[in-house]
Design a protein around this motif. Sequence first.
Motif, PDB file in Angstrom:
ATOM      1  N   VAL A 277       0.844  -1.210   0.000  1.00  7.35           N
ATOM      2  CA  VAL A 277       0.000   0.000   0.000  1.00  7.35           C
ATOM      3  C   VAL A 277       0.874   1.252   0.000  1.00  7.35           C
ATOM      4  O   VAL A 277       0.647   2.190  -0.779  1.00  7.35           O
ATOM      5  CB  VAL A 277      -0.942   0.023   1.227  1.00  7.35           C
ATOM      6  CG1 VAL A 277      -1.695   1.345   1.292  1.00  7.35           C
ATOM      7  CG2 VAL A 277      -1.912  -1.144   1.179  1.00  7.35           C
ATOM      8  N   ASP A 278       1.891   1.274   0.859  1.00 13.94           N
ATOM      9  CA  ASP A 278       2.731   2.473   0.959  1.00 13.94           C
ATOM     10  C   ASP A 278       3.441   2.758  -0.366  1.00 13.94           C
ATOM     11  O   ASP A 278       3.496   3.896  -0.836  1.00 13.94           O
ATOM     12  CB  ASP A 278       3.742   2.302   2.105  1.00 13.94           C
ATOM     13  CG  ASP A 278       4.337   3.630   2.568  1.00 13.94           C
ATOM     14  OD1 ASP A 278       3.747   4.681   2.239  1.00 13.94           O
ATOM     15  OD2 ASP A 278       5.368   3.612   3.257  1.00 13.94           O
ATOM     16  N   ILE A 279       3.968   1.695  -0.971  1.00 12.42           N
ATOM     17  CA  ILE A 279       4.667   1.859  -2.251  1.00 12.42           C
ATOM     18  C   ILE A 279       3.706   2.427  -3.309  1.00 12.42           C
ATOM     19  O   ILE A 279       4.036   3.371  -4.039  1.00 12.42           O
ATOM     20  CB  ILE A 279       5.245   0.499  -2.729  1.00 12.42           C
ATOM     21  CG1 ILE A 279       6.366   0.043  -1.789  1.00 12.42           C
ATOM     22  CG2 ILE A 279       5.739   0.585  -4.160  1.00 12.42           C
ATOM     23  CD1 ILE A 279       6.773  -1.413  -1.956  1.00 12.42           C
TER      24      ILE A 279
ATOM     25  N   ALA B  70       0.174   0.783  11.771  1.00 12.54           N
ATOM     26  CA  ALA B  70       1.152   0.694  10.678  1.00 12.54           C
ATOM     27  C   ALA B  70       0.770   1.728   9.608  1.00 12.54           C
ATOM     28  O   ALA B  70      -0.407   1.842   9.231  1.00 12.54           O
ATOM     29  CB  ALA B  70       1.169  -0.707  10.102  1.00 12.54           C
ATOM     30  N   HIS B  71       1.776   2.433   9.134  1.00 11.78           N
ATOM     31  CA  HIS B  71       1.564   3.540   8.183  1.00 11.78           C
ATOM     32  C   HIS B  71       0.782   3.085   6.936  1.00 11.78           C
ATOM     33  O   HIS B  71      -0.177   3.745   6.517  1.00 11.78           O
ATOM     34  CB  HIS B  71       2.944   4.084   7.817  1.00 11.78           C
ATOM     35  CG  HIS B  71       2.980   5.053   6.696  1.00 11.78           C
ATOM     36  ND1 HIS B  71       2.314   6.261   6.716  1.00 11.78           N
ATOM     37  CD2 HIS B  71       3.629   5.007   5.480  1.00 11.78           C
ATOM     38  CE1 HIS B  71       2.549   6.912   5.586  1.00 11.78           C
ATOM     39  NE2 HIS B  71       3.333   6.168   4.824  1.00 11.78           N
ATOM     40  N   GLY B  72       1.166   1.951   6.352  1.00 10.00           N
ATOM     41  CA  GLY B  72       0.500   1.467   5.130  1.00 10.00           C
ATOM     42  C   GLY B  72      -0.974   1.174   5.370  1.00 10.00           C
ATOM     43  O   GLY B  72      -1.839   1.489   4.540  1.00 10.00           O
TER      44      GLY B  72
ATOM     45  N   MET C 181       0.978   4.073  -2.757  1.00 11.25           N
ATOM     46  CA  MET C 181       0.561   5.425  -2.378  1.00 11.25           C
ATOM     47  C   MET C 181       1.633   6.466  -2.679  1.00 11.25           C
ATOM     48  O   MET C 181       1.314   7.599  -3.029  1.00 11.25           O
ATOM     49  CB  MET C 181       0.203   5.476  -0.892  1.00 11.25           C
ATOM     50  CG  MET C 181      -1.177   4.974  -0.552  1.00 11.25           C
ATOM     51  SD  MET C 181      -2.534   5.824  -1.422  1.00 11.25           S
ATOM     52  CE  MET C 181      -2.078   7.526  -1.221  1.00 11.25           C
ATOM     53  N   HIS C 182       2.910   6.094  -2.548  1.00  9.49           N
ATOM     54  CA  HIS C 182       3.961   7.066  -2.887  1.00  9.49           C
ATOM     55  C   HIS C 182       3.874   7.428  -4.370  1.00  9.49           C
ATOM     56  O   HIS C 182       4.180   8.547  -4.770  1.00  9.49           O
ATOM     57  CB  HIS C 182       5.349   6.503  -2.556  1.00  9.49           C
ATOM     58  CG  HIS C 182       5.579   6.380  -1.086  1.00  9.49           C
ATOM     59  ND1 HIS C 182       6.496   5.534  -0.536  1.00  9.49           N
ATOM     60  CD2 HIS C 182       4.981   6.993  -0.032  1.00  9.49           C
ATOM     61  CE1 HIS C 182       6.455   5.641   0.784  1.00  9.49           C
ATOM     62  NE2 HIS C 182       5.539   6.514   1.103  1.00  9.49           N
ATOM     63  N   THR C 183       3.467   6.464  -5.173  1.00 14.74           N
ATOM     64  CA  THR C 183       3.300   6.730  -6.597  1.00 14.74           C
ATOM     65  C   THR C 183       2.022   7.527  -6.844  1.00 14.74           C
ATOM     66  O   THR C 183       2.002   8.488  -7.624  1.00 14.74           O
ATOM     67  CB  THR C 183       3.249   5.386  -7.361  1.00 14.74           C
ATOM     68  OG1 THR C 183       4.328   4.570  -6.908  1.00 14.74           O
ATOM     69  CG2 THR C 183       3.355   5.583  -8.850  1.00 14.74           C
TER      70      THR C 183
ATOM     71  N   GLY D 152      -2.836   2.541   7.640  1.00 15.15           N
ATOM     72  CA  GLY D 152      -3.502   3.835   7.813  1.00 15.15           C
ATOM     73  C   GLY D 152      -3.825   4.479   6.466  1.00 15.15           C
ATOM     74  O   GLY D 152      -4.916   5.028   6.265  1.00 15.15           O
ATOM     75  N   LEU D 153      -2.889   4.371   5.536  1.00 11.32           N
ATOM     76  CA  LEU D 153      -3.122   4.934   4.199  1.00 11.32           C
ATOM     77  C   LEU D 153      -4.294   4.245   3.517  1.00 11.32           C
ATOM     78  O   LEU D 153      -5.152   4.887   2.903  1.00 11.32           O
ATOM     79  CB  LEU D 153      -1.864   4.778   3.336  1.00 11.32           C
ATOM     80  CG  LEU D 153      -0.617   5.569   3.742  1.00 11.32           C
ATOM     81  CD1 LEU D 153       0.598   5.109   2.933  1.00 11.32           C
ATOM     82  CD2 LEU D 153      -0.842   7.070   3.546  1.00 11.32           C
ATOM     83  N   ALA D 154      -4.336   2.904   3.625  1.00 16.73           N
ATOM     84  CA  ALA D 154      -5.416   2.142   2.980  1.00 16.73           C
ATOM     85  C   ALA D 154      -6.773   2.547   3.547  1.00 16.73           C
ATOM     86  O   ALA D 154      -7.768   2.617   2.829  1.00 16.73           O
ATOM     87  CB  ALA D 154      -5.184   0.640   3.175  1.00 16.73           C
TER      88      ALA D 154
ATOM     89  N   THR E 181      -3.161  12.358   1.520  1.00 18.24           N
ATOM     90  CA  THR E 181      -3.453  11.116   2.241  1.00 18.24           C
ATOM     91  C   THR E 181      -2.343  10.829   3.251  1.00 18.24           C
ATOM     92  O   THR E 181      -2.602  10.390   4.373  1.00 18.24           O
ATOM     93  CB  THR E 181      -3.614   9.928   1.257  1.00 18.24           C
ATOM     94  OG1 THR E 181      -4.488  10.338   0.195  1.00 18.24           O
ATOM     95  CG2 THR E 181      -4.212   8.722   1.942  1.00 18.24           C
ATOM     96  N   HIS E 182      -1.099  11.097   2.855  1.00 21.94           N
ATOM     97  CA  HIS E 182       0.005  10.873   3.788  1.00 21.94           C
ATOM     98  C   HIS E 182      -0.098  11.769   5.018  1.00 21.94           C
ATOM     99  O   HIS E 182       0.086  11.321   6.149  1.00 21.94           O
ATOM    100  CB  HIS E 182       1.352  11.120   3.090  1.00 21.94           C
ATOM    101  CG  HIS E 182       1.988   9.857   2.609  1.00 21.94           C
ATOM    102  ND1 HIS E 182       1.519   9.156   1.537  1.00 21.94           N
ATOM    103  CD2 HIS E 182       3.038   9.137   3.099  1.00 21.94           C
ATOM    104  CE1 HIS E 182       2.251   8.081   1.370  1.00 21.94           C
ATOM    105  NE2 HIS E 182       3.188   8.035   2.311  1.00 21.94           N
ATOM    106  N   LEU E 183      -0.396  13.037   4.792  1.00 23.11           N
ATOM    107  CA  LEU E 183      -0.456  13.957   5.939  1.00 23.11           C
ATOM    108  C   LEU E 183      -1.631  13.624   6.844  1.00 23.11           C
ATOM    109  O   LEU E 183      -1.522  13.668   8.073  1.00 23.11           O
ATOM    110  CB  LEU E 183      -0.515  15.403   5.432  1.00 23.11           C
ATOM    111  CG  LEU E 183       0.792  15.832   4.738  1.00 23.11           C
ATOM    112  CD1 LEU E 183       0.631  17.168   4.030  1.00 23.11           C
ATOM    113  CD2 LEU E 183       1.943  15.898   5.744  1.00 23.11           C
TER     114      LEU E 183
HETATM  115 ZN    ZN Z   1       4.317   6.460   2.911  1.00 24.19          ZN
END
Ligand code: ZN
Length: 393
Positions: A194-196, A281-283, A198-200, A285-287, A267-269
């Motif tokens: 998810v994090d990868i 976990a950050h990922g 989301m960075h994109t 949270g993003l999801a 979304t990150h902030l």
């Molecule tokens: Zn991230």
Amino acid sequence: MKDFKYLTPTEVVFGRDSESQIATLVKKYNGNKVLIHYGGRTAERSGLLDQVRNQLDAAGIANVSLGGVVPNPRLSKVYEGIDLCRKEGVDFILAVGGGSVIDSAKAIAYGLAYDGDVWDFFSGKVTAKECYPVGVVLTIPAAGSEMSNGTVITKEDGELKRAYDDDLCRPRFAVMNPERTFTLPAYQTACGVVDIMMHTMERYFSHDADMALTDEISEGLLRTVRDSAFKVLADSCDYRSRAQIMWAGSLAHNGLTGCGLTSDWSTHLLEHELSAIFDVAHGAGLASLWCSWARYVYKENVSRFVRFAVNVMGVTNDYTDPEGTALAGIAAMERFYSALGMPVSIRELIGRDITDEEIAEMARKCSFDGTTRIGRFKSLGKEDMEAIYRLAR
Ligand code: ZN
Ligand code: NZQ
């Protein structure tokens, strides 16, 4: 295409036997006394820490160790690291682990080169002039910190999770052996995926239309990670797919997918406030937030979301109904996250309903008491942040 700067000074050594080069790399980048920085017991159990120590010892490179970095790395550990490095005369920080360990290492490296309180960088009080060199032995593809200019630290007092971005901290080298990631539990693997992605996506969702190459790179990266995710969840030791994900993790956050465009980062902030308070976990949270963000903002540029739906999520384009196609792409992403075992609401993330007070507090912190807006795809003020948290609840 907008003008841009692209800086990736990190030497990447990728593959099965890459760890054998750690001591050579430390020497190459002038490490004479090394802090080996790590997290919990993973690197110890796998034998990786011993391997690193033995190699440095054999090469005559003095070293000390500091473990105990936790996910969402804490400022108190950074202070401990700075004190130890000063006492021991450390001149090189070697992070053995994932984003949390690397970020803690970067923060120590900033703090070592600064007379004041290292939190000054994260609170925006000062800009760094120097940073000690950092090297990385990566064990989890996710945060992309092994090549990024980012450092994210949580200050326990006030539950503040803040980032400081500066090219000075980009690691000198990153050693990446996909075999090291075979031991990742399914949940951590999915968080990384998810994090990868989301960075994109934070970069992809932009109003800049003239960036064909960057778009193609991003879409290829997203499809590759999506397809590889199911393969590694089915077979944890699928080297080929682990390798795709690992390399994608670095490319997703070293700046490549942002060349020539204006990125968003909402979304990150918004997520950093979630992980600051709930220590998730950050990922994950993003999801839990992305689909709500997307539904809140997609009308700003429907055709961008249509392109994402078709080129990334494989949705059939209904030319008579662009909004329908855009929403179908968001729904497809939501199903993908669910299929990975990721939460798609805050309730699924924290296991209970979030309160109105908690939402208000997160929006207050994210907007710096209503003084700051976030997001370039759609500019979001405090009320918008609250609305997205409520949509995601
Ligand atoms: Zn991230
Ligand atoms: O502590 P150990 O024992 O090492 O266990 C870790 C940890 O519990 C475990 N793990 C790591 N490698 C493993 C493994 N378990 C089994 N086998 C392996 N090979 O995984 C858990 C999570 O590790 P962590 O380092 O926290 O994960 P991640 O890489 O996702 O890092 C998350 C942190 O990075 C920040 C996040 O906010 C969060 O604090 N980010 C940093 C960025 C940057 N510096 O550029 C950008 C990102 O957007 C992100 O904000």
